[in-house]
Every structure is written in C-alpha cells, then in structure tokens.
Scaffold this motif. Structure first.
Motif, short mmCIF file in Angstrom:
data_model
loop_
_atom_site.label_atom_id
_atom_site.label_comp_id
_atom_site.label_asym_id
_atom_site.label_seq_id
_atom_site.Cartn_x
_atom_site.Cartn_y
_atom_site.Cartn_z
N PHE A 636 -2.07 29.55 -9.14
CA PHE A 636 -1.57 30.86 -9.52
C PHE A 636 -2.48 31.36 -10.64
O PHE A 636 -3.01 30.57 -11.42
CB PHE A 636 -0.13 30.78 -10.02
N PRO A 637 -2.67 32.67 -10.76
CA PRO A 637 -3.63 33.17 -11.76
C PRO A 637 -3.13 33.03 -13.20
O PRO A 637 -1.97 33.30 -13.49
CB PRO A 637 -3.77 34.65 -11.38
N LEU A 638 -4.01 32.61 -14.08
CA LEU A 638 -3.74 32.55 -15.52
C LEU A 638 -4.35 33.80 -16.13
O LEU A 638 -5.57 34.01 -16.07
CB LEU A 638 -4.36 31.29 -16.12
N SER A 639 -3.52 34.64 -16.71
CA SER A 639 -3.97 35.95 -17.20
C SER A 639 -5.16 35.88 -18.16
O SER A 639 -6.11 36.65 -18.03
CB SER A 639 -2.81 36.68 -17.86
N PRO A 640 -5.15 34.97 -19.17
CA PRO A 640 -6.30 34.93 -20.08
C PRO A 640 -7.63 34.62 -19.38
O PRO A 640 -8.69 34.90 -19.91
CB PRO A 640 -5.92 33.81 -21.07
N MET A 641 -7.56 34.04 -18.19
CA MET A 641 -8.78 33.75 -17.44
C MET A 641 -9.19 34.93 -16.57
O MET A 641 -10.35 35.37 -16.62
CB MET A 641 -8.60 32.51 -16.55
N VAL A 642 -8.28 35.49 -15.78
CA VAL A 642 -8.66 36.48 -14.76
C VAL A 642 -8.56 37.93 -15.23
O VAL A 642 -9.01 38.83 -14.54
CB VAL A 642 -7.78 36.30 -13.50
N LYS A 643 -7.97 38.17 -16.40
CA LYS A 643 -7.81 39.55 -16.84
C LYS A 643 -9.16 40.19 -17.15
O LYS A 643 -9.98 39.63 -17.87
CB LYS A 643 -6.92 39.62 -18.09
N GLY A 644 -9.40 41.34 -16.59
CA GLY A 644 -10.65 42.05 -16.77
C GLY A 644 -10.99 42.82 -15.50
O GLY A 644 -10.31 42.69 -14.47
N THR A 645 -12.03 43.63 -15.56
CA THR A 645 -12.41 44.44 -14.40
C THR A 645 -12.91 43.57 -13.25
O THR A 645 -13.76 42.70 -13.44
CB THR A 645 -13.52 45.43 -14.80
N ARG A 646 -12.34 43.80 -12.07
CA ARG A 646 -12.77 43.10 -10.86
C ARG A 646 -12.84 44.09 -9.72
O ARG A 646 -12.38 45.22 -9.84
CB ARG A 646 -11.75 41.99 -10.51
N ALA A 647 -13.42 43.66 -8.63
CA ALA A 647 -13.49 44.52 -7.46
C ALA A 647 -12.08 44.85 -6.99
O ALA A 647 -11.13 44.08 -7.24
CB ALA A 647 -14.25 43.80 -6.35
N VAL A 648 -11.92 46.00 -6.34
CA VAL A 648 -10.60 46.41 -5.88
C VAL A 648 -9.99 45.34 -4.98
O VAL A 648 -8.81 45.02 -5.07
CB VAL A 648 -10.69 47.76 -5.13
N PHE A 649 -10.81 44.78 -4.11
CA PHE A 649 -10.37 43.66 -3.27
C PHE A 649 -11.34 42.50 -3.48
O PHE A 649 -12.54 42.64 -3.25
CB PHE A 649 -10.34 44.05 -1.80
N ASP A 650 -10.82 41.37 -3.96
CA ASP A 650 -11.69 40.21 -4.16
C ASP A 650 -10.91 38.92 -3.97
O ASP A 650 -9.68 38.93 -3.92
CB ASP A 650 -12.33 40.25 -5.55
N ILE A 651 -11.65 37.82 -3.82
CA ILE A 651 -11.05 36.49 -3.70
C ILE A 651 -11.58 35.67 -4.87
O ILE A 651 -12.77 35.33 -4.92
CB ILE A 651 -11.43 35.82 -2.37
N PRO A 652 -10.75 35.38 -5.88
CA PRO A 652 -11.22 34.63 -7.05
C PRO A 652 -11.33 33.12 -6.79
O PRO A 652 -10.47 32.53 -6.14
CB PRO A 652 -10.18 34.93 -8.12
N LEU A 653 -12.40 32.52 -7.29
CA LEU A 653 -12.66 31.08 -7.17
C LEU A 653 -13.08 30.55 -8.54
O LEU A 653 -13.62 31.29 -9.37
CB LEU A 653 -13.76 30.81 -6.15
N VAL A 654 -12.87 29.26 -8.76
CA VAL A 654 -13.27 28.63 -10.02
C VAL A 654 -14.10 27.39 -9.73
O VAL A 654 -13.72 26.54 -8.92
CB VAL A 654 -12.03 28.22 -10.86
N ILE A 655 -15.26 27.29 -10.40
CA ILE A 655 -16.10 26.09 -10.34
C ILE A 655 -16.39 25.65 -11.77
O ILE A 655 -16.15 26.42 -12.73
CB ILE A 655 -17.43 26.36 -9.59
N PRO A 656 -16.88 24.42 -11.99
CA PRO A 656 -17.19 23.98 -13.36
C PRO A 656 -18.24 24.88 -14.01
O PRO A 656 -19.15 25.39 -13.33
CB PRO A 656 -17.71 22.56 -13.15
N ALA A 657 -18.14 25.08 -15.32
CA ALA A 657 -19.07 25.95 -16.04
C ALA A 657 -20.52 25.46 -15.91
O ALA A 657 -21.44 26.27 -15.74
CB ALA A 657 -18.67 26.03 -17.51
N ASP A 658 -20.73 24.15 -16.00
CA ASP A 658 -22.10 23.62 -15.88
C ASP A 658 -22.67 23.89 -14.49
O ASP A 658 -23.87 24.19 -14.35
CB ASP A 658 -22.11 22.11 -16.17
N THR A 659 -21.86 23.74 -13.46
CA THR A 659 -22.30 24.05 -12.11
C THR A 659 -22.64 25.53 -11.98
O THR A 659 -23.62 25.91 -11.32
CB THR A 659 -21.20 23.67 -11.09
N PHE A 660 -21.84 26.38 -12.61
CA PHE A 660 -22.07 27.83 -12.58
C PHE A 660 -23.44 28.17 -13.18
O PHE A 660 -24.20 28.95 -12.61
CB PHE A 660 -20.95 28.55 -13.35
N THR A 661 -23.75 27.57 -14.33
CA THR A 661 -25.03 27.88 -14.99
C THR A 661 -26.22 27.32 -14.22
O THR A 661 -27.35 27.79 -14.38
CB THR A 661 -25.04 27.34 -16.43
#
Length: 849
Positions: A636-661
């Motif tokens: 379920f979404p955690l507001s402090p993480m996902v709050k902010g401008t996003r596309a009108v329709f999107d699918i949110p995913l989370v990966i490790p920060a080191d993998t992201f960089t």
C-alpha cells in the motif's frame, strides 16, 4: 371590593418585585447562574459561527476563487452575454499568458495572467498596495513570489520572469516588468498569480481567443457570482440556457458544495453537542435555585393562596421572577460570552492554513439570548407548578420530602443510628437526590470519556502518514505542475555532507525517482480490470477532474500499449517505513534478498482488504532498463514516499537506491530523510533553513515536530471544548450539591431544633449532615465508576477502533476527582452546619412556627 383583571396583574407584578428585593442574596446567585449560562451559549455560538466562516474562507482560498461558478474555455463574446444576464451580480474575466519557470520559483506555481479587477478580487489577489497593471511593462505580484525572486516589496522595482506558454515545449521567454502593485501571499492557495496588463496578454497570444494545441496562452477564464449561494448549479444552468450557451461547461465552486458544508457541520458537531450540554447544565442549576426559592418561601405562598391568589397567578409570579432575573443576567452574559469567544477562537483555531475570522453574526446574540431565556423559563416551570399545587395547610406543614411519599415507621432494637438517619434523610426527597447524583455523575463520566478518547490517539500512527522521519527534504520540482526533474540539483551533495556531520544523527534514508514507459504484463492488466469495475470507474469519474485523461491512458494500456512506470530507488529509514507490516498487501518482504538488486516492490492504491490490486502480482518478472526483476511484494502506498507530482496514470515500483543509481547514474535525490536526537532538532532545523534561504529557495522541508504541533493546534478546539464542558457540568453538579444541602437544612430547621431539644448534640448533628454528604459522594463515585468503565471500555474502544488511535483504558480523571469530591462532601455540610449554628434552638423553633 373585587379587583379588575388588570389590577390583579398589577398586584402580582408588585409582589414579584418585592419578593425579588427581599431575597437579594439568593437572586444574586440566580443572576450569576443566568450570566454563566448565557455566557456559555454565546461563547459556543461565537466559536461555531466563526469556525464556519473561517473554514468556508479556507476552502475558498484552496479552490482559488470566491466566485460561485467558473469556466476555463470561453470567448469574450460569451462572457459579455453572461454578464448582461439579470441574475448575474458579478463577473470577472482573465486571460492566461503562461507559467513562470524561474529557478527560484521551483516548488511554487506562478501563473502569468491578465485579470479584470473583479476577477482579481474574487481570486484573493487584488493589490493591497499599488494598483492592477495598466501598461504593457507593468506587473502585480504577491509577497511570496517577490520574496522567492529576491526582491523587496517596493513599487517601481524591476522584476524579471522566465516563462513559457507551451507546456509541451522547453522554449522560454524572458520578460522584465515594473512592479505596480502587490498583496500578501497565501500558501493555502493552489498557485500564485502574476497579473499583467491586457495589452501584454493579447500581444503574447497574438489576439487569439483560444489557445493552440499544447498551449494555454490565450485561454479565457471567467468567474460569475449570484446574489446568494443557494442552488448555484441550477442558477448557472438557467443563465447558460437563457444565453443560448448550453454547450459551455461551468464548474461550481466546491467551497459551496453540500459535501464541504457537511464537513463544516461535522467540525461544529462538538460545539452543538456542547450547546445541548450547556442547556442541561443551565437547567439543572437554575432549576435547583428556584426549587430552593420555593422551598424557602412555601409558607409565604400558602398565605397568598389563603388571601385568594390562584395557581395561575402563583405560577406567573415565579415565572416573572425568572424573566426579571433573565433581564438582569442575559445582557451581561452576551457581552462576556462574545468577548470570551473572541479571545478563545484564535487560540483554538491556530492552523497556518486558516486566516482567523471572528464572526459578528446577529444570530450569535439572538440565538444565545433565546436559548438562555428558554433555559430559565423551563427551569422555573416545575417549581412554579409545585408552588401552585401546595395548599395553605400543606405549606405550614411543609418538610423537605417528596410530595407523594408516605411516612414509614421504622423500629430498631438498638435505637436510631446516625448512619441510618442520614441514609433515610437522603431519600426523603428522591427527586433531588437523583438530580444531584445524576448531575455530578454526568460531569465525571464526560470527563473520563474525553480524556480516554484523547489518550487513545496514537501520534506515531498519525505522523507516519505525513513524515517518515524527523526531517524530510524534497527537491524543488517534487510538486511542480510540469513534472519532477530527476536532474534537479536542489538536494546538493554538500547538504548531505553537512547533515552527515550533525551531532546526534541517528538514521538516514534516500529516495530517487524516474518515470519510464514500459509494456505491462497480461497478468497485471487482468489485475487492473478486476480492480477497476464499472462502479469504481463511475465513482472515480464523479470526483476526479483528471479522470478523462487517466481513462485514456488506462485504455491504451489495456489495449496493449505501454504505460508510465514511476520507479523509486529507496533505502534506509524510508524503505523500512514503506515495508512495515501494515503496508504489505501481498507477499513477504525479505531485506537481504531485496538488497541484492534482483527484486522489485510494486505499489497499489490505498485499498485495504482487496485481494487483487491494480498492479503486478507477486512472483511476476519484468524488465527495467534491460535488467530483470522479480516482484517480491505488493505494498500500500506510504504518503511520505509517493507524495509529489506523477503522471496522471502510472504504475509505481520500488527498487534499492544503489541499484537505481547503477541504472541511472546522473540522477539526483528527489527526497532525503533523517532522524536526529531530540537535543539536536533545533540545530538540524537551522541548518536546513539556512540552506533553503541561501541555495535552494524552492526546497520543501517537512518536520515531524512541526506536524505534531500543527495537529495539536488543529485538534485543540474539540479537546478544550470537551474538557471545558465536562468541567462546567461537574461544577454544576457541585453547585447542585451545595444547593441541595442548603435546601435540606432550610426546610428542616424545625426538625433539627426538635431533635436537638430532645438530646441530640451539635457534634451528632454535624456528623449526621457529614454522613449525608458522604452518601452523596459515595453514590456519585459508585455510579460514575460503573458508567465510566462501560463508556470507556465499550464506547471509546469502538470510536477509536480505526484511524490514528490505539485504545488505552484509563479512568485517571475519575481517580483524580475522587479525593476532591470526598473532601467537598465533608466540607460543604460542615459550612452549612456552621451557618445553622448561628441561631439558637429556641429561635429556630419560633421561626418554624
């Protein structure tokens, strides 16, 4: 000689006045009771009306206009037609030019527009200093924008704006203006306005009345208002129909909608409940005062009936006393109550999102006066009826006993005991005993209820929805209308270095973000179809203005097209908060496996209890930038993480920060979180504010402490009101207790004199009265504890079952009040006895005859 009806009424009036003058001390208590009751009504009316006015103003600011209805796509000719309609009282007109894109304005939308004076006033953006622009090179701004631009609030200052009129293009225009007016900025509005002249606006859009595809430059907007806010939709439809403009789409101002008005009513429920309790409290105390009055003057009333006064005239006499007492007490109560309301309201409503507006609506004074008068008259009815029913013979034999009760002979082999006598005396007037115990118990139980309800609030549950750490810093573009920029350098590496050097630093967390377009698996599409039923989509469409665009992207995905995926890179405390058990909808989170960089977390909507969420299923494999990931869990979404401008329709995913960089090496932080020791909170706050002011004006800072303080400010009103009402009702109970003891002693003077004359000592009489007081306290405490256990254990537990609460059983207020009530039970009878003792036994026997 028989007197006329008018003469009889005159005599009743004279007797009423003389009776009041004779008992000045008692009537002073009655006046004070009326003042207190009226003051409480007026204060609550003031708070209710002021809260409604303030909340309405807040919603108007949030909607951006006070106009009753608005239209975004309209021509000048259509505006003129609507303006000519007789039902339209005010109309404003605006031409959109573009959006300011200065780096210092990042995080705050600034719209460049032309506006008529009425439109600017409706948008709470009319210059308080200077004037609206008239020439092509002039501009009017709010103080928030001026401060972001680094300028001073001085007329004639040069202001340079970087802006674009095509939101799909990166092409910028630079324009320099002369400041001709400004006003105080308000963060509760969705955007700041930069007013330019009509000449500048028409030049910018080339005179076109409609914007080109992909642009907003040249868009005409209007806001219309009627004589009142009733039936706005029907009125707007009629105006459009009469003007032959049925094709136009107008939006009703949500601040005037039924939903918002219901929300305001809900906020005021505690106040309305308080009024009901004030009525009960006022009734109890004023009723007891007049009951004492009737008990004291019962023989006088009996003599009046002997002289020919009717029941009706006696009732009029007592009700007349009530009216005169009201006339003396209500005006003072109105003034004191309103002054108290003026002082309390800014304290109770100290939310930064609200401009405090104290109401002076006449209904405050009219309503309070009527409620207070109704309380007094209803309180006088029973004593007046009781006085009218008493015959002259009964008046002379009157004792402090229920009218319908009969004497019962009691025999005891060991003689009468003080305990037994005190208990018997208590039930000679059952109504009064129940009244006293009931009013005392009501205050105690209410206090326990409000305390237990407030004590069950779990601040940690509340805070996690708004801040996952002591401090959260957001990139300036996090909530930018045109979208988040992963390359934005707001959160510089130097800031992270300064934070890492802070003393008392405990935990940190990084969050990156990037939007990519990818195909969606068949399984995920099936999950979407299962979740978004026709009913769900209809409900979605009813409240979300972006639904049409969302539905377009949604349909494209289902038909085999790609969809935008918002990929987050997270670690540290923000990742730990996001994968807490309460946020895991499906699957299991394994920290060690996830850190390996082969797994991804999918985020669904906030819909607890759903078996299938509109996202990927656990175990599915997907490709991100050519790298394969397996879905470990659905969150379920955690507001402090996902709050902010996003596309009108999107699918949110989370990966490790080191993998992201590793995947996107050029990305900068979107958010950064950290916890510090309590002793270092101030220094951390100063560090962030200094960085914000000197290097990143658009950076947003979220502090758990500030959110906690804001919550306490927002809920202070209901908490203080609840406790205040509880204390007042408890005080009323105590006053009723005092009145009851006084009544008992006044009406039993002859009885006490007689039992003293046959051998009862002063010490025994004092102990008898003390036992009566202790019986009152004992019964009150017994009933209060039983009812409080039920109210707290059942009612409070049910009320706090959901939301930000964790039930905690407590009777602390009742435990704290116990010794105080027992002390009063001993002290009040002692004082009453001291008063009685001033007269000798012989004097009391003579006075009673």
């Amino acid at each position: 000689m028989k007197k006329t009806a008018n003469e009889q009424q005159g005599m009743v009036g004279i007797l009423t006045m003389r009776s009041l003058k004779k008992n000045r001390g008692r009537n002073l208590v009655a006046v004070l009771a009326v003042i207190m009751t009226t003051m409480m009504f007026t204060t609550l009316f003031t708070l209710t009306q002021s809260l409604g006015k303030t909340m309405t103003e807040m919603y108007l600011h949030q909607s951006g206009t006070s106009a009753h209805a608005t239209c975004k796509e309209i021509t000048d000719d259509q505006i003129e037609k609507i303006a000519a309609h007789p039902d339209v009282k005010k109309i404003g007109r605006s031409i959109v030019v573009g959006v300011a894109e200065n780096q210092s304005l990042a995080g705050r939308q600034v719209e460049i527009r032309y506006a008529s004076e009425q439109y600017a006033r409706d948008d709470f953006a009319y210059p308080s200093v200077g004037r609206m622009p008239q020439n092509s090179g002039e501009i009017a701004l709010d103080t928030l924008t001026l401060q972001r631009l680094g300028g001073d609030c001085e007329l004639g200052e040069q202001v340079t704006l970087m802006w674009k009129k095509d939101y799909k293009s990166d092409e910028m225009t630079e324009s320099t203006f002369t400041l001709c007016g400004f006003w105080e900025g308000n963060l509760s509005t969705y955007a700041s306005m930069a007013w330019v002249s009509e000449e500048f606006a028409l030049q910018a859009c080339g005179g076109a009345e409609k914007p080109q595809d992909g642009q907003f430059c040249g868009m005409r907007m209007t806001g219309i208002s009627f004589s009142d806010t009733k039936n706005i939709e029907e009125k707007t439809a009629k105006v459009l129909s009469d003007c032959g403009l049925n094709e136009l789409e107008f939006n009703m101002n949500l601040a005037y909608s039924d939903e918002v008005q219901k929300s305001i009513l809900t906020e005021n429920l505690s106040m309305y409940g308080g009024m009901a309790l004030v009525f009960i409290a006022g009734y109890l105390i004023i009723f007891n005062i007049f009951q004492i009055s009737v008990a004291s003057d019962i023989q006088f009333y009996g003599k009046l009936k002997t002289l020919g006064m009717t029941k009706r005239q006696l009732r009029r006499m007592i009700l007349g006393q009530g009216c005169l007492v009201s006339l003396a007490g209500i005006p003072a109560g109105l003034i004191l109550g309103y002054l108290l309301g003026i002082r309390l309201f800014p304290i109770l409503v100290s939310s930064p999102e609200m401009d405090v507006l104290v109401s002076a609506n006449p209904i405050i004074f009219i309503g309070s006066a009527l409620f207070a008068l109704a309380t007094v008259l209803s309180s006088c009815l029973l004593p007046a009826r009781a006085a009218g029913k008493v015959s002259p013979v009964e008046a002379l034999r009157y004792t402090d006993r229920d009218g319908g009760s009969k004497r019962k002979s009691r025999k005891s082999e060991n003689g009468a005991s003080l305990f037994g006598m005190a208990w018997a005396n208590l039930w000679r007037n059952r109504k009064r005993t129940v009244l006293v115990v009931g009013s005392l118990t009501l205050g105690m139980v209410l206090m326990s209820f409000f305390y237990a309800k407030n004590a069950s609030f779990d601040m940690e549950k509340y805070l996690i929805e708004y801040a996952a750490a002591d401090f959260q810093i957001d990139d300036a573009t996090n909530e930018r209308v045109s979208g988040y920029d992963p390359a934005s350098p707001t959160i510089d590496i130097s800031l992270i270095g300064d934070i890492s050097k802070l003393e008392g630093l405990e935990e940190t967390g990084r969050l990156y973000s990037r939007e990519i377009s990818m195909p969606v698996s068949q399984q995920a599409c099936e999950n979407f179809k299962t979740f978004y039923t026709e009913e769900t989509l209809e409900d979605f469409a009813s409240f979300d203005p972006t639904f049409s665009e969302w539905k377009k992207k949604y349909d494209e995905m289902l038909s085999g097209g790609e969809a935008v995926h918002t990929v987050y890179g997270a670690d540290g405390l923000i990742l730990e908060a996001a994968v807490d058990k309460q946020y895991v909808a499906a699957g299991e989170y394994d920290a060690e496996k996830f850190a390996g960089g082969e797994y991804v977390l999918a985020i669904g909507p906030s819909a607890e209890g759903e078996e299938l969420l509109p996202t990927y299923s656990v175990g599915e494999k997907l490709q991100i930038e050519g790298r394969e990931f397996t879905v470990m869990a659905v969150l379920f979404p955690l507001s402090p993480m996902v709050k902010g401008t996003r596309a009108v329709f999107d699918i949110p995913l989370v990966i490790p920060a080191d993998t992201f960089t590793q995947l996107w090496q050029e990305s900068n932080l979107r958010k950064f979180y950290f916890n510090v020791a309590d002793s270092q909170t101030k220094s951390a706050s100063e560090l962030l504010k200094e960085y914000q002011q000197t290097k990143a004006a658009g950076m947003n800072i979220v502090s758990r402490k500030s959110i906690e303080e804001q919550y306490e400010a927002e809920t202070r009103s209901s908490a203080v009101t609840g406790y205040a009402i509880s204390v007042v009702i408890a005080l009323v109970g105590i006053l009723n207790f005092v009145n009851s003891m006084v009544t008992a002693i006044i009406s039993r003077k002859k009885e006490f004199a007689m039992i003293q004359s046959v051998g009862m000592t002063k010490r025994q009489l004092r102990r008898l009265l003390t036992f009566e007081g202790l019986y009152y306290a004992g019964m009150t405490l017994a009933v209060s504890y039983v009812l409080s256990v039920v109210v707290v254990g059942v009612l409070v537990r049910a009320l706090v079952a959901d939301g930000y609460s964790t039930f905690r059983f407590t009777l602390l207020p009742l435990i704290g009040c116990t010794p105080f009530l027992l002390a009063l039970a001993v002290l009040i009878p002692y004082i009453c006895f001291k008063n009685l003792e001033k007269q000798s036994v012989v004097e009391r026997l003579r006075m009673a005859d």
